[in-house]
Design a protein around this motif. Structure first.
Motif, PDB file in Angstrom:
ATOM      1  N   TRP A 118       0.718  -0.898   0.045  1.00 42.87           N
ATOM      2  CA  TRP A 118      -0.031   0.295  -0.396  1.00 42.87           C
ATOM      3  C   TRP A 118       0.629   1.533  -0.032  1.00 42.87           C
ATOM      4  O   TRP A 118       0.378   2.240   0.970  1.00 42.87           O
ATOM      5  N   GLN A 125      -7.491   3.256   4.029  1.00 43.09           N
ATOM      6  CA  GLN A 125      -8.679   2.860   3.301  1.00 43.09           C
ATOM      7  C   GLN A 125      -8.598   1.534   2.520  1.00 43.09           C
ATOM      8  O   GLN A 125      -9.069   0.479   2.447  1.00 43.09           O
ATOM      9  N   ARG A 126      -7.512   1.360   1.604  1.00 47.10           N
ATOM     10  CA  ARG A 126      -6.946   0.241   0.605  1.00 47.10           C
ATOM     11  C   ARG A 126      -6.949  -0.967   1.970  1.00 47.10           C
ATOM     12  O   ARG A 126      -7.676  -2.251   1.201  1.00 47.10           O
ATOM     13  N   ILE A 128      -8.139  -1.915   4.670  1.00 49.61           N
ATOM     14  CA  ILE A 128      -9.622  -2.671   4.740  1.00 49.61           C
ATOM     15  C   ILE A 128     -10.100  -2.886   3.406  1.00 49.61           C
ATOM     16  O   ILE A 128     -11.259  -4.192   3.683  1.00 49.61           O
ATOM     17  N   TRP A 129     -10.172  -1.980   2.710  1.00 45.92           N
ATOM     18  CA  TRP A 129     -11.187  -2.640   1.432  1.00 45.92           C
ATOM     19  C   TRP A 129     -10.704  -4.419   0.787  1.00 45.92           C
ATOM     20  O   TRP A 129     -11.257  -4.915   0.612  1.00 45.92           O
ATOM     21  N   THR A 135      -2.436  -4.163   9.431  1.00 47.47           N
ATOM     22  CA  THR A 135      -1.768  -3.562   9.204  1.00 47.47           C
ATOM     23  C   THR A 135      -0.314  -2.738  10.114  1.00 47.47           C
ATOM     24  O   THR A 135       0.046  -2.824  11.003  1.00 47.47           O
ATOM     25  N   THR A 164     -13.315   0.845  11.096  1.00 49.72           N
ATOM     26  CA  THR A 164     -13.658   1.608   9.567  1.00 49.72           C
ATOM     27  C   THR A 164     -12.327   2.434   9.158  1.00 49.72           C
ATOM     28  O   THR A 164     -11.630   2.364  10.028  1.00 49.72           O
ATOM     29  N   SER A 165     -12.079   2.896   8.415  1.00 48.66           N
ATOM     30  CA  SER A 165     -11.318   3.867   7.700  1.00 48.66           C
ATOM     31  C   SER A 165     -10.933   5.326   9.605  1.00 48.66           C
ATOM     32  O   SER A 165      -9.895   4.743   9.442  1.00 48.66           O
ATOM     33  N   ARG A 224     -16.500  -4.536   3.705  1.00 48.60           N
ATOM     34  CA  ARG A 224     -15.139  -3.963   3.601  1.00 48.60           C
ATOM     35  C   ARG A 224     -15.620  -2.119   3.314  1.00 48.60           C
ATOM     36  O   ARG A 224     -14.955  -1.537   3.785  1.00 48.60           O
ATOM     37  N   ASN A 225     -16.431  -2.609   1.905  1.00 46.22           N
ATOM     38  CA  ASN A 225     -16.055  -0.887   1.328  1.00 46.22           C
ATOM     39  C   ASN A 225     -16.772  -0.160   2.232  1.00 46.22           C
ATOM     40  O   ASN A 225     -16.315   1.167   2.149  1.00 46.22           O
ATOM     41  N   ARG A 227     -16.957   0.238   5.315  1.00 41.75           N
ATOM     42  CA  ARG A 227     -16.018   0.316   6.465  1.00 41.75           C
ATOM     43  C   ARG A 227     -14.834   1.109   6.568  1.00 41.75           C
ATOM     44  O   ARG A 227     -14.078   1.521   6.187  1.00 41.75           O
ATOM     45  N   ALA A 228     -14.098   0.910   4.520  1.00 37.33           N
ATOM     46  CA  ALA A 228     -12.998   1.415   4.553  1.00 37.33           C
ATOM     47  C   ALA A 228     -13.694   3.303   3.393  1.00 37.33           C
ATOM     48  O   ALA A 228     -12.875   3.593   3.963  1.00 37.33           O
TER      49      ALA A 228
END
Length: 313
Positions: A118, A125-126, A128-129, A135, A164-165, A224-225, A227-228
């Motif tokens: 990343w 964000q990515r 989580i996505w 991380t 979430t992000s 996932r989206n 939350r991201a």
């Protein structure tokens, strides 16, 4: 490192300001702060300083806000500060070679991922996505590439299923300053680790169009989206010509054969919608002009808004 350093700090948002606060609390001397030019914000579009600028001014530190560091005047101005090191955290401007080479000890970057995974603009964000389990923070020696420099220190942390992000951003904003100060304290003893480019992934910027729900995706990916993309740009869909934001969902392990986007059920538990694989239960949403609400409250007020068999787009 036993001696205090004369530091240039470059950053812009609140995430960077938390690192700057740690620098002010340390033994090191922040001699100058670089941040993005003031931007219009709010209904009146009044020019507002960045979080980093506000903190720097509160601490009586000189602030520089060039629109670019590519011109020679800006580069000479920075070099004249005669800094030992430059710390860069979510600054938002490209640092050309002349700037990278100006401080005696070069430039360090605090990056919100475990490099080389990343690289780029949206690592939090990515992670989580993509469904990553871990991380962290990487403290990196900057070079002319995009997050390609050798890593001096990494700190990892687990990504919980509820993250979430926004929440992960806060967690990393606590971890990052600790890692930064630890790096500076041990700068003489840390061995740079060259990144393996074959393992690199790129964290592309988010967009509002990407955040629009594609119901053919699996329910797990859509969850996932959600939350991201919180707090921006928020996952959304269109229903009855209204754009509706999605705040909270659950995956329903169902194997129905309804077309993707079809409302399977709508009751006090939420709106259950068929996805590409399994179903997605929407429990908190936001309709235009309203705050985010539990679906049960919306259905109580507008029972005909979401009807079984309707398709969301």
């Amino acid at each position: 490192m036993a001696n205090s350093l004369n530091v240039i700090f470059a950053g812009t948002p609140d995430f960077a300001a938390k690192h700057l606060a740690a620098m002010f609390a340390s033994e090191h001397n922040v001699i100058a702060v670089y941040t993005q030019p003031d931007r219009p914000a709010g209904r009146g579009k009044k020019l507002m300083p960045s979080a980093v600028k506000s903190l720097a001014l509160d601490n009586g530190t000189p602030v520089y806000q060039p629109a670019s560091l590519k011109n020679e005047d800006a580069q000479r101005e920075l070099a004249a500060l005669n800094a030992d090191i430059m710390i860069v955290v979510a600054y938002g401007l490209i640092l050309p070679k002349a700037v990278l080479d100006a401080p005696k000890l070069g430039c360090l970057n605090v990056h919100g991922s475990l490099l080389p995974k990343w690289r780029g603009a949206a690592p939090i964000q990515r992670a989580i996505w993509a469904g990553d389990k871990f991380t962290g923070i990487s403290i990196m020696q900057m070079d002319e590439g995009l997050d390609t420099g050798a890593v001096l220190l990494e700190k990892s942390m687990a990504i919980t299923g509820a993250a979430t992000s926004a929440t992960l951003y806060e967690d990393l904003a606590e971890l990052g300053p600790q890692a930064l100060i630890e790096t500076l304290e041990n700068l003489d003893n840390l061995t740079p680790s060259v990144q393996n480019n074959d393992e690199a992934t790129y964290a592309h910027k988010l967009s509002k169009e990407e955040a629009r729900i594609d119901w053919t995706l699996s329910a797990h990916q859509l969850a996932r989206n959600v939350r991201a993309f919180n707090p921006w740009p928020f996952v959304w869909f269109v229903h009855n010509e209204e754009s509706i934001k999605v705040w909270q969902v659950e995956v329903v392990e169902s194997f129905g054969e309804l077309a993707s986007g079809t409302i399977v059920n709508a009751d006090k538990d939420g709106i259950e919608v068929a996805a590409g694989e399994h179903n997605l239960l929407l429990s908190i949403i936001q309709i235009p002009g309203k705050k985010a609400q539990a679906v049960s409250d919306i259905i109580n007020g507008r029972p005909d808004m979401f009807v079984v068999g309707q398709r969301l787009v």
